[in-house]
Design an enzyme around this catalytic site. Structure first.
Site, PDB file in Angstrom:
ATOM      1  N   CYS A 126       0.849  -1.190   0.000  1.00 15.00           N
ATOM      2  CA  CYS A 126       0.000   0.000   0.000  1.00 15.00           C
ATOM      3  C   CYS A 126       0.885   1.241   0.000  1.00 15.00           C
ATOM      4  O   CYS A 126       1.879   1.292   0.734  1.00 15.00           O
ATOM      5  CB  CYS A 126      -0.915   0.004   1.224  1.00 15.00           C
ATOM      6  SG  CYS A 126      -1.989   1.452   1.355  1.00 15.00           S
ATOM      7  N   GLU A 169      -8.829  -0.582  -2.924  1.00 15.07           N
ATOM      8  CA  GLU A 169      -9.142   0.841  -2.995  1.00 15.07           C
ATOM      9  C   GLU A 169     -10.498   1.158  -2.370  1.00 15.07           C
ATOM     10  O   GLU A 169     -10.658   2.191  -1.704  1.00 15.07           O
ATOM     11  CB  GLU A 169      -9.082   1.333  -4.447  1.00 15.07           C
ATOM     12  CG  GLU A 169      -7.724   1.178  -5.109  1.00 15.07           C
ATOM     13  CD  GLU A 169      -6.582   1.771  -4.296  1.00 15.07           C
ATOM     14  OE1 GLU A 169      -6.792   2.793  -3.595  1.00 15.07           O
ATOM     15  OE2 GLU A 169      -5.479   1.217  -4.349  1.00 15.07           O
TER      16      GLU A 169
END
Length: 214
Positions: A126, A169
Site C-alpha cells: 500500500c 481501494e
C-alpha cells in the site's frame, strides 16, 4: 444533495492541494483521515475541479508508482478512487495471480460484493504503508458498482488481480487498510520480499513464516 456550505470546505481543500506543481502528497498510516471513512460524492466539487483532482490523483498514482489511489490517501474524505495497471509482470506471475492490464478508471461511490466463494491470497502492499507487504486473502471475483467521473453507472465483474485492486481501494474509502485483513505473520519488509519471497505465489512464505492460506 449537499448544500453549498457543505461543499465549500472540501472544494477549498482540493483547490489548496492542486495549487502545487508536483504530485500530491500521499498520507501515511497513522493519519486519522485514513480511518474516518468518506462521504459519498454528491457534487461537492464542480465538474472542472473534479476533473483536475482526478488528473492529479492519476499523476500521483503513476509517480508513486502504484496501481490505485483513493482520495483519503491524499487527504480528501470523498468516496473517489482511481485505478490503472499496465501489469508489466512475467508470464508466470500473470498466470498465477490473474494480473492482466487494466485501463485508467475513476471509481465514484464504489461498492463491491463477492461473486462465488473463491478466495485468493497474495502479498499486497500500500502506498500509505511504504516499505512493507503482507499476505491478504481476498475474494477471487467481485461485482463492482459505482459511477465514473461523468456520472455514468458502472456494474462490472472483476477477477484475479483487478478484483484485488478494486477491493483494496474501496476498503480505503471505508477507513480500512490492507493490514486490517492481512495475515500478520507474513508481514515482510521490501528488502525481505526481494531476498526471500519473489515467487509468484506465497506458499513458500506460508511454510517458512508459519501462517495458513485459504
Amino acid at each position: 444533495m449537499a448544500s453549498p456550505s457543505d461543499r465549500t470546505p472540501l472544494a477549498a481543500r482540493v483547490e489548496e492541494l492542486l495549487a502545487g506543481d508536483g504530485p500530491l502528497t500521499i498520507i501515511a498510516a497513522g493519519d486519522p483521515v485514513l480511518r474516518r471513512g468518506t462521504e459519498p460524492y454528491d457534487g461537492q466539487l464542480e465538474p472542472a475541479l473534479l476533473a483536475r483532482f482526478v488528473e492529479a490523483m492519476r499523476r500521483t498514482m503513476h509517480e508513486a508508482p502504484g496501481v490505485g489511489l483513493a482520495a483519503p490517501q491524499v487527504g480528501v474524505a470523498l468516496r473517489i478512487a482511481v485505478i490503472e495497471d499496465p501489469a508489466p509482470v512475467p508470464d508466470e506471475v500473470r498466470e498465477a495471480r490473474g494480473r492482466v492490464p487494466q485501463p485508467f478508471r475513476v471509481l465514484v461511490n464504489p461498492s463491491y460484493e463477492p461473486v462465488g466463494g473463491g478466495r485468493a491470497a497474495f502479498f499486497e502492499g500500500c502506498l500509505s504503508v511504504p516499505g512493507w507487504q503482507a499476505v491478504v486473502a481476498r475474494h477471487a471475483q467481485v461485482r463492482l458498482r459505482c459511477q465514473d467521473e461523468q456520472g455514468r453507472a458502472v456494474d462490472e465483474v472483476f477477477s484475479g488481480w483487478p478484483a484485488r485492486i478494486v477491493q483494496h481501494e474501496t476498503d480505503h474509502l471505508d477507513g480500512m487498510l490492507y493490514l486490517d485483513r492481512a495475515e500478520l505473520r507474513s508481514l515482510s519488509s521490501n528488502a525481505a520480499m526481494a531476498e526471500f519471497w519473489t515467487q509468484p505465489t506465497p506458499e513458500q512464505a506460508a511454510t517458512a513464516l508459519d501462517f495458513e492460506l485459504p
